[in-house]
Design a protein around this motif. Structure first.
Motif, PDB file in Angstrom:
ATOM      1  N   ASP A   1      62.526  49.629  37.530  1.00  0.00           N
ATOM      2  CA  ASP A   1      62.636  49.311  38.950  1.00  0.00           C
ATOM      3  C   ASP A   1      61.574  48.308  39.376  1.00  0.00           C
ATOM      4  O   ASP A   1      61.771  47.543  40.314  1.00  0.00           O
ATOM      5  N   TYR A   2      60.466  48.367  38.708  1.00  0.00           N
ATOM      6  CA  TYR A   2      59.264  47.723  39.195  1.00  0.00           C
ATOM      7  C   TYR A   2      58.489  47.277  37.968  1.00  0.00           C
ATOM      8  O   TYR A   2      58.092  48.117  37.147  1.00  0.00           O
ATOM      9  N   GLN A   3      58.363  45.969  37.791  1.00  0.00           N
ATOM     10  CA  GLN A   3      57.612  45.453  36.643  1.00  0.00           C
ATOM     11  C   GLN A   3      56.495  44.569  37.142  1.00  0.00           C
ATOM     12  O   GLN A   3      56.666  43.864  38.128  1.00  0.00           O
ATOM     13  N   ILE A   4      55.390  44.566  36.430  1.00  0.00           N
ATOM     14  CA  ILE A   4      54.314  43.645  36.792  1.00  0.00           C
ATOM     15  C   ILE A   4      54.191  42.635  35.669  1.00  0.00           C
ATOM     16  O   ILE A   4      53.759  42.947  34.568  1.00  0.00           O
ATOM     17  N   LYS A   5      54.701  41.421  35.965  1.00  0.00           N
ATOM     18  CA  LYS A   5      54.683  40.364  34.963  1.00  0.00           C
ATOM     19  C   LYS A   5      53.247  39.909  34.765  1.00  0.00           C
ATOM     20  O   LYS A   5      52.537  39.640  35.736  1.00  0.00           O
ATOM     21  N   MET A   6      52.804  39.822  33.518  1.00  0.00           N
ATOM     22  CA  MET A   6      51.432  39.425  33.225  1.00  0.00           C
ATOM     23  C   MET A   6      51.367  38.069  32.552  1.00  0.00           C
ATOM     24  O   MET A   6      50.271  37.540  32.366  1.00  0.00           O
ATOM     25  N   ALA A   7      52.518  37.514  32.155  1.00  0.00           N
ATOM     26  CA  ALA A   7      52.518  36.285  31.374  1.00  0.00           C
ATOM     27  C   ALA A   7      51.511  36.467  30.234  1.00  0.00           C
ATOM     28  O   ALA A   7      51.570  37.465  29.532  1.00  0.00           O
ATOM     29  N   ASP A   8      50.566  35.542  30.054  1.00  0.00           N
ATOM     30  CA  ASP A   8      49.592  35.671  28.956  1.00  0.00           C
ATOM     31  C   ASP A   8      48.306  36.325  29.433  1.00  0.00           C
ATOM     32  O   ASP A   8      47.299  36.314  28.722  1.00  0.00           O
ATOM     33  N   ASN A   9      48.324  36.859  30.651  1.00  0.00           N
ATOM     34  CA  ASN A   9      47.095  37.421  31.192  1.00  0.00           C
ATOM     35  C   ASN A   9      46.908  38.858  30.746  1.00  0.00           C
ATOM     36  O   ASN A   9      47.848  39.526  30.330  1.00  0.00           O
ATOM     37  N   THR A  10      45.671  39.333  30.857  1.00  0.00           N
ATOM     38  CA  THR A  10      45.392  40.734  30.553  1.00  0.00           C
ATOM     39  C   THR A  10      44.868  41.390  31.824  1.00  0.00           C
ATOM     40  O   THR A  10      44.166  40.747  32.617  1.00  0.00           O
ATOM     41  N   PRO A  11      45.199  42.644  32.041  1.00  0.00           N
ATOM     42  CA  PRO A  11      44.721  43.297  33.261  1.00  0.00           C
ATOM     43  C   PRO A  11      43.205  43.446  33.236  1.00  0.00           C
ATOM     44  O   PRO A  11      42.605  43.598  32.168  1.00  0.00           O
ATOM     45  N   ALA A  12      42.590  43.372  34.398  1.00  0.00           N
ATOM     46  CA  ALA A  12      41.138  43.545  34.488  1.00  0.00           C
ATOM     47  C   ALA A  12      40.793  45.014  34.275  1.00  0.00           C
ATOM     48  O   ALA A  12      41.573  45.901  34.614  1.00  0.00           O
ATOM     49  N   SER A  13      39.614  45.260  33.701  1.00  0.00           N
ATOM     50  CA  SER A  13      39.135  46.641  33.592  1.00  0.00           C
ATOM     51  C   SER A  13      38.359  46.991  34.858  1.00  0.00           C
ATOM     52  O   SER A  13      37.908  46.101  35.593  1.00  0.00           O
ATOM     53  N   HIS A  14      38.201  48.276  35.100  1.00  0.00           N
ATOM     54  CA  HIS A  14      37.457  48.669  36.293  1.00  0.00           C
ATOM     55  C   HIS A  14      35.998  48.259  36.211  1.00  0.00           C
ATOM     56  O   HIS A  14      35.367  48.007  37.235  1.00  0.00           O
ATOM     57  N   ASP A  15      35.472  48.184  34.998  1.00  0.00           N
ATOM     58  CA  ASP A  15      34.087  47.720  34.852  1.00  0.00           C
ATOM     59  C   ASP A  15      33.959  46.256  35.287  1.00  0.00           C
ATOM     60  O   ASP A  15      33.044  45.889  36.017  1.00  0.00           O
ATOM     61  N   GLU A  16      34.933  45.440  34.872  1.00  0.00           N
ATOM     62  CA  GLU A  16      34.934  44.024  35.297  1.00  0.00           C
ATOM     63  C   GLU A  16      35.006  43.915  36.809  1.00  0.00           C
ATOM     64  O   GLU A  16      34.336  43.080  37.435  1.00  0.00           O
ATOM     65  N   LEU A  17      35.898  44.740  37.382  1.00  0.00           N
ATOM     66  CA  LEU A  17      36.068  44.707  38.840  1.00  0.00           C
ATOM     67  C   LEU A  17      34.769  45.128  39.523  1.00  0.00           C
ATOM     68  O   LEU A  17      34.329  44.507  40.498  1.00  0.00           O
ATOM     69  N   GLU A  18      34.154  46.187  38.992  1.00  0.00           N
ATOM     70  CA  GLU A  18      32.911  46.693  39.576  1.00  0.00           C
ATOM     71  C   GLU A  18      31.844  45.588  39.559  1.00  0.00           C
ATOM     72  O   GLU A  18      31.157  45.367  40.565  1.00  0.00           O
ATOM     73  N   ARG A  19      31.738  44.877  38.429  1.00  0.00           N
ATOM     74  CA  ARG A  19      30.739  43.807  38.344  1.00  0.00           C
ATOM     75  C   ARG A  19      31.076  42.663  39.305  1.00  0.00           C
ATOM     76  O   ARG A  19      30.195  42.072  39.918  1.00  0.00           O
ATOM     77  N   MET A  20      32.373  42.395  39.472  1.00  0.00           N
ATOM     78  CA  MET A  20      32.782  41.371  40.445  1.00  0.00           C
ATOM     79  C   MET A  20      32.392  41.798  41.861  1.00  0.00           C
ATOM     80  O   MET A  20      31.866  40.997  42.648  1.00  0.00           O
ATOM     81  N   PHE A  21      32.649  43.070  42.197  1.00  0.00           N
ATOM     82  CA  PHE A  21      32.313  43.549  43.541  1.00  0.00           C
ATOM     83  C   PHE A  21      30.801  43.492  43.777  1.00  0.00           C
ATOM     84  O   PHE A  21      30.354  43.081  44.851  1.00  0.00           O
ATOM     85  N   VAL A  22      30.005  43.894  42.769  1.00  0.00           N
ATOM     86  CA  VAL A  22      28.542  43.855  42.920  1.00  0.00           C
ATOM     87  C   VAL A  22      28.087  42.408  43.124  1.00  0.00           C
ATOM     88  O   VAL A  22      27.262  42.103  43.998  1.00  0.00           O
ATOM     89  N   HIS A  23      28.691  41.510  42.336  1.00  0.00           N
ATOM     90  CA  HIS A  23      28.385  40.084  42.461  1.00  0.00           C
ATOM     91  C   HIS A  23      28.694  39.610  43.895  1.00  0.00           C
ATOM     92  O   HIS A  23      27.866  38.982  44.563  1.00  0.00           O
ATOM     93  N   LEU A  24      29.880  39.946  44.355  1.00  0.00           N
ATOM     94  CA  LEU A  24      30.316  39.523  45.691  1.00  0.00           C
ATOM     95  C   LEU A  24      29.405  40.117  46.767  1.00  0.00           C
ATOM     96  O   LEU A  24      28.932  39.406  47.677  1.00  0.00           O
ATOM     97  N   GLU A  25      29.126  41.425  46.648  1.00  0.00           N
ATOM     98  CA  GLU A  25      28.307  42.097  47.663  1.00  0.00           C
ATOM     99  C   GLU A  25      26.883  41.547  47.675  1.00  0.00           C
ATOM    100  O   GLU A  25      26.290  41.372  48.749  1.00  0.00           O
ATOM    101  N   THR A  26      26.369  41.245  46.497  1.00  0.00           N
ATOM    102  CA  THR A  26      25.016  40.683  46.407  1.00  0.00           C
ATOM    103  C   THR A  26      24.958  39.329  47.114  1.00  0.00           C
ATOM    104  O   THR A  26      24.068  39.051  47.925  1.00  0.00           O
ATOM    105  N   GLU A  27      25.953  38.492  46.837  1.00  0.00           N
ATOM    106  CA  GLU A  27      25.949  37.155  47.435  1.00  0.00           C
ATOM    107  C   GLU A  27      26.235  37.222  48.927  1.00  0.00           C
ATOM    108  O   GLU A  27      25.727  36.398  49.700  1.00  0.00           O
ATOM    109  N   LEU A  28      27.059  38.189  49.346  1.00  0.00           N
ATOM    110  CA  LEU A  28      27.292  38.363  50.792  1.00  0.00           C
ATOM    111  C   LEU A  28      25.996  38.792  51.460  1.00  0.00           C
ATOM    112  O   LEU A  28      25.655  38.333  52.560  1.00  0.00           O
TER     113      LEU A  28
END
Lengths: 261, 261
Positions: free
Chosen positions: B181-208
């Motif tokens: 019913d519901y597919q998430i096309k990724m093409a050649d991409n790989t899903p982000a891990s929560h650790d990657e996301l966490e580091r992105m959020f810390v990066h963003l929050e630090t710069e904000l």
């Protein structure tokens, strides 16, 4: 111009804001007209055209709409996709083939309840369709919240534009439709009672007995079961029971009076 | 003549005996062609025509089939309904309006699993469609095992012949289709891990933080939650996380090296 259907009007199945259909660079007026007809079949009334090849209005479109004038007369034309999508909250794009974009892909069937839920909370939804031969481009996929692809014979997926519009609209309509899966139309007839059926079977079995049908007594029970299965499967009405009893009586040279035992 | 698809061939989705489509007194070749195209979209390959108005073969039909030659070339013509239905075990008839006959009425959706079950046990099934303007007659309803009616906008039920064929075929195909019913096309991409996301959020929050974005300390937690909700809803990929970190770095006049903390 035909009057625009009021929110929640009968034309839209009582929905205040059914999805808008957006045709990008449509070519044949025939296809636009047939798409409009398919839309109204499914309670969709708002058609937007982005750069229609042959201009607008289009005689072939009107002719092919077969009475869906409300859709044709209220169709609007846009020079850019941006303007066509401006007031929409949620936009989907139909594609025949898989795209490189990282995006959710729905089937028409799974998309329909999502659109119903969004419409119910007041969102304005649009579904985009690409030009007949080439389909949508990657830029259109990038404009959309999600992609819709119809699961079809992988050996022959080339779907006519109006047919694609129909399938999206069909699923939209079904998602709000309460037609029972299975109905037994009775017209003015009334269903037979089991007592009526029992008396019909006894009548039939008696006359079969009188005609010498049950030659081998040992086979009688299974034959009687088979005969009962045939007629029980048919879901007979009161009127049909009388017809059958009349047939039995006639074949035995007697006359059946409806209502008699 | 195009080769007839072998039982269970890819054209039919692997089904040995998909339903036969029977058009009674079809008028426009255009509609016959578009019906053939819709059939092949849905893995239906056997078309029978009863008394086609303009004879057969028909150039307009071929042109409008848009490549569904296998259906057009193998179509057969009959003088009577009786001959057209002779070898079929089960026959359904499509009607737009309720009939007086006492008969089961399916929706296309509820009919599809019944047809699949019958096909699976080897029955040969047919679905009859009436002439474009008038639809089937009562005599056709009497020939059929059951009736199919498409639930549509009651204010505008007039469905084009090819569209009606499509909806029956579409439901037939869906009943055997396994597309999620519901597919998430990724093409050649790989899903982000929560650790990657966490580091992105810390990066963003630090710069904000460094840019003075969090003016009122008491509001920081709810702002941070809102920001995380936005990005978490997007289902980011590994590649997209790097893009966003690059954007943050650029806006702060720094350079982000992918893979760094």
């Amino acid at each position: 111009m035909t009057e625009i259907p009021t929110p929640g009007s009968p034309e839209t199945g009582g929905i205040a804001n059914p999805p808008v259909i957006i045709l990008i660079e449509p070519q044949l007026g025939d296809n636009i007209g047939k798409a409009a007809r398919a839309m109204l079949n499914c309670g969709l009334v708002e058609l937007r055209l982005v750069r229609p090849r042959d201009g607008w209005p289009n005689e072939r479109a009107t002719a092919n709409a077969s009475g869906a004038d409300i859709v044709i007369d209220n169709a609007t034309v846009f020079e850019t996709e941006r303007e066509a999508l401006a007031d929409l909250n949620r936009v989907y794009v139909t594609t025949a083939r898989t795209r490189d974009a990282v995006k959710v892909t729905f089937t028409p069937r799974s998309l329909a309840p999502e659109m119903r839920a969004l419409a119910a909370r007041g969102e304005k939804i649009g579904v985009m369709f690409g030009p007949e031969r080439t389909g949508v481009r990657n830029e259109h996929v990038a404009m959309a919240d999600a992609v819709v692809t119809v699961p079809l014979n992988p050996g022959f997926t080339s779907l006519n534009l109006a047919q694609a519009v129909l399938l999206i609209g069909y699923e939209w309509w079904q998602a709000g439709d309460n037609t029972p899966d299975y109905q037994i139309k009775m017209a003015d007839n009334t269903p037979a009672s089991h007592d009526e059926l029992e008396r019909m079977f006894v009548h039939l079995e008696t006359e079969l007995d009188n005609s010498g049908f049950f030659r081998v007594e040992a086979k009688r029970p299974s034959l009687e079961h088979n005969i009962r299965n045939i007629f029980n499967r048919a879901g007979l009405t009161h009127e049909e029971v009388n017809t059958i009893r009349g047939m039995i009586a006639a074949m035995r040279g007697a006359k059946h009076k409806p209502g008699t035992k």
